[in-house]
Design a protein around this motif. Structure first.
Motif, PDB file in Angstrom:
ATOM      1  N   THR A  32       1.132  -1.545  -0.035  1.00 37.07           N
ATOM      2  CA  THR A  32       0.021  -0.050  -0.065  1.00 37.07           C
ATOM      3  C   THR A  32       0.694   1.263  -0.230  1.00 37.07           C
ATOM      4  N   LEU A  33       0.404   2.227   0.295  1.00 37.08           N
ATOM      5  CA  LEU A  33       0.869   3.403  -0.168  1.00 37.08           C
ATOM      6  C   LEU A  33       2.251   4.052   0.750  1.00 37.08           C
ATOM      7  N   GLY A  34       3.302   3.836   0.857  1.00 35.55           N
ATOM      8  CA  GLY A  34       3.739   4.120   2.061  1.00 35.55           C
ATOM      9  C   GLY A  34       4.205   2.983   2.970  1.00 35.55           C
ATOM     10  N   SER A  35       4.915   1.711   2.215  1.00 40.86           N
ATOM     11  CA  SER A  35       4.964   0.646   3.576  1.00 40.86           C
ATOM     12  C   SER A  35       6.279   0.749   3.133  1.00 40.86           C
ATOM     13  N   LEU A  36       6.394   0.499   4.532  1.00 36.68           N
ATOM     14  CA  LEU A  36       7.799   0.422   5.289  1.00 36.68           C
ATOM     15  C   LEU A  36       8.871  -0.866   5.705  1.00 36.68           C
ATOM     16  N   VAL A  37       9.688  -0.606   5.958  1.00 36.08           N
ATOM     17  CA  VAL A  37      10.239  -1.653   6.748  1.00 36.08           C
ATOM     18  C   VAL A  37      10.920  -1.389   7.557  1.00 36.08           C
ATOM     19  N   ILE A  95       2.855  -1.994   6.954  1.00 35.24           N
ATOM     20  CA  ILE A  95       1.769  -1.886   5.858  1.00 35.24           C
ATOM     21  C   ILE A  95       0.409  -0.920   6.423  1.00 35.24           C
ATOM     22  N   PRO A  96       0.547   0.286   5.973  1.00 33.94           N
ATOM     23  CA  PRO A  96      -0.527   1.119   6.078  1.00 33.94           C
ATOM     24  C   PRO A  96      -2.076   1.026   4.993  1.00 33.94           C
ATOM     25  N   ARG A  97      -3.287   0.461   5.921  1.00 32.45           N
ATOM     26  CA  ARG A  97      -3.881  -0.371   5.658  1.00 32.45           C
ATOM     27  C   ARG A  97      -5.031   1.743   5.181  1.00 32.45           C
ATOM     28  N   TYR A  98      -6.136   0.714   4.134  1.00 33.21           N
ATOM     29  CA  TYR A  98      -7.284   1.834   3.917  1.00 33.21           C
ATOM     30  C   TYR A  98      -8.018   0.964   2.614  1.00 33.21           C
ATOM     31  N   ALA A  99      -9.082   1.976   3.353  1.00 32.55           N
ATOM     32  CA  ALA A  99     -10.707   1.098   2.321  1.00 32.55           C
ATOM     33  C   ALA A  99      -9.837   1.464   0.671  1.00 32.55           C
ATOM     34  N   GLY A 100      -9.739   1.030  -0.495  1.00 30.72           N
ATOM     35  CA  GLY A 100      -9.636   1.673  -1.968  1.00 30.72           C
ATOM     36  C   GLY A 100      -8.455   1.934  -2.569  1.00 30.72           C
ATOM     37  N   GLU A 101      -7.962   3.471  -2.576  1.00 35.21           N
ATOM     38  CA  GLU A 101      -6.917   3.276  -3.374  1.00 35.21           C
ATOM     39  C   GLU A 101      -6.213   4.398  -2.520  1.00 35.21           C
ATOM     40  N   ARG A 102      -4.798   4.785  -2.650  1.00 37.46           N
ATOM     41  CA  ARG A 102      -4.209   6.106  -2.866  1.00 37.46           C
ATOM     42  C   ARG A 102      -4.009   6.370  -3.428  1.00 37.46           C
ATOM     43  N   VAL A 103      -3.581   7.761  -3.901  1.00 35.04           N
ATOM     44  CA  VAL A 103      -2.741   7.972  -5.368  1.00 35.04           C
ATOM     45  C   VAL A 103      -1.446   9.015  -4.754  1.00 35.04           C
ATOM     46  N   HIS A 104      -0.683   9.118  -5.661  1.00 34.55           N
ATOM     47  CA  HIS A 104       0.185   9.997  -5.853  1.00 34.55           C
ATOM     48  C   HIS A 104       1.260   9.816  -7.062  1.00 34.55           C
ATOM     49  N   LEU A 105       1.393  11.103  -7.174  1.00 35.12           N
ATOM     50  CA  LEU A 105       2.255  12.030  -7.674  1.00 35.12           C
ATOM     51  C   LEU A 105       1.303  10.929  -9.066  1.00 35.12           C
ATOM     52  N   GLY A 106       0.196  10.787  -9.440  1.00 31.76           N
ATOM     53  CA  GLY A 106      -0.540   9.827 -10.469  1.00 31.76           C
ATOM     54  C   GLY A 106      -0.419   8.777 -10.321  1.00 31.76           C
ATOM     55  N   SER A 108      -1.442   5.276  -8.518  1.00 36.28           N
ATOM     56  CA  SER A 108      -2.585   4.454  -7.845  1.00 36.28           C
ATOM     57  C   SER A 108      -1.349   3.333  -7.203  1.00 36.28           C
ATOM     58  N   PHE A 109      -2.068   3.343  -5.572  1.00 35.23           N
ATOM     59  CA  PHE A 109      -1.271   2.877  -4.927  1.00 35.23           C
ATOM     60  C   PHE A 109      -3.159   2.049  -4.061  1.00 35.23           C
ATOM     61  N   PRO A 110      -3.801   0.409  -4.618  1.00 39.97           N
ATOM     62  CA  PRO A 110      -4.811  -0.032  -4.165  1.00 39.97           C
ATOM     63  C   PRO A 110      -4.438  -0.667  -3.063  1.00 39.97           C
ATOM     64  N   ASP A 111      -5.301  -0.851  -1.612  1.00 42.08           N
ATOM     65  CA  ASP A 111      -5.067  -1.672  -0.910  1.00 42.08           C
ATOM     66  C   ASP A 111      -6.388  -3.094  -0.844  1.00 42.08           C
ATOM     67  N   ALA A 112      -5.100  -3.558  -2.227  1.00 41.61           N
ATOM     68  CA  ALA A 112      -6.076  -4.639  -2.725  1.00 41.61           C
ATOM     69  C   ALA A 112      -6.667  -6.005  -1.453  1.00 41.61           C
ATOM     70  N   GLY A 113      -5.875  -6.207  -0.587  1.00 40.50           N
ATOM     71  CA  GLY A 113      -6.726  -7.083   0.528  1.00 40.50           C
ATOM     72  C   GLY A 113      -7.461  -6.765   1.619  1.00 40.50           C
ATOM     73  N   TRP A 114      -7.776  -4.622   1.657  1.00 42.99           N
ATOM     74  CA  TRP A 114      -9.153  -4.555   2.372  1.00 42.99           C
ATOM     75  C   TRP A 114     -10.306  -5.688   2.610  1.00 42.99           C
ATOM     76  N   PRO A 115     -10.663  -5.270   3.321  1.00 48.35           N
ATOM     77  CA  PRO A 115     -10.110  -5.441   5.072  1.00 48.35           C
ATOM     78  C   PRO A 115      -9.641  -6.214   5.724  1.00 48.35           C
ATOM     79  N   GLY A 116      -9.087  -7.774   4.394  1.00 45.67           N
ATOM     80  CA  GLY A 116      -8.578  -8.586   5.665  1.00 45.67           C
ATOM     81  C   GLY A 116      -7.010  -8.217   5.047  1.00 45.67           C
ATOM     82  N   PRO A 117      -6.179  -9.303   5.634  1.00 39.24           N
ATOM     83  CA  PRO A 117      -4.574  -9.440   5.558  1.00 39.24           C
ATOM     84  C   PRO A 117      -4.335  -8.520   4.188  1.00 39.24           C
TER      85      PRO A 117
END
Length: 147
Positions: A32-37, A95-106, A108-117
């Motif tokens: 998802t947008l902003g995924s870190l380690v 992993i930041p989680r959200y319903a739908g998607e976030r867009v950064h600089l055009g 798209s970063f969907p949260d394909a697993g929402w609301p599950g894992p």
């Protein structure tokens, strides 16, 4: 430091910030947008072998992570995954989680697993310009969160 794990996640180019015991990296594959380690700087492969100081130091690292991601992503929930199956050094996928998607600089970063894992296999690898902008914004946020 856990050189193999750091190299896999693009260190030092992906470094967002660090504390005495932890490094925070931008995950090259964005689940998802902003995924870190979050990587322990100590050469340990079992979480229980991390020093008491490393455990205590997680508080500051996590506080700063959640501060920058709240601003950058506007997440609804956040997942910390300690998998350590392929990369045995102590680290968490954040992993930041959200319903739908976030867009950064055009992009798209969907949260394909929402609301599950989180759907780890459906990650987006952003192009260089998007990745570099994300790094700059997150690094700036990291510095501000530590002030």
């Amino acid at each position: 430091m856990p050189a193999a794990t750091l190299a896999k996640f693009g260190y030092p180019a992906t470094l967002i910030g660090e504390t005495e015991h932890w490094l925070v990296l931008l995950r090259p594959q964005q689940v998802t947008l902003g995924s870190l380690v979050l990587v322990c700087r100590q050469p340990v492969t079992r979480f229980g072998d991390a020093s008491p100081a490393a455990f205590a130091g997680m508080h500051d690292a996590i506080h700063r992570i959640e501060t920058i991601l709240r601003e950058f992503v506007r997440y609804e929930k956040i997942n910390y995954l300690m998998l350590m199956m392929v990369d045995p050094d102590v680290h968490f996928h954040v992993i930041p989680r959200y319903a739908g998607e976030r867009v950064h600089l055009g992009r798209s970063f969907p949260d394909a697993g929402w609301p599950g894992p989180p759907a780890l296999g459906q990650a987006v690898e952003p192009e260089a310009a998007v990745r570099d902008d994300m790094l700059a914004r997150l690094r700036s946020g990291w510095e501000a969160a530590g002030a």
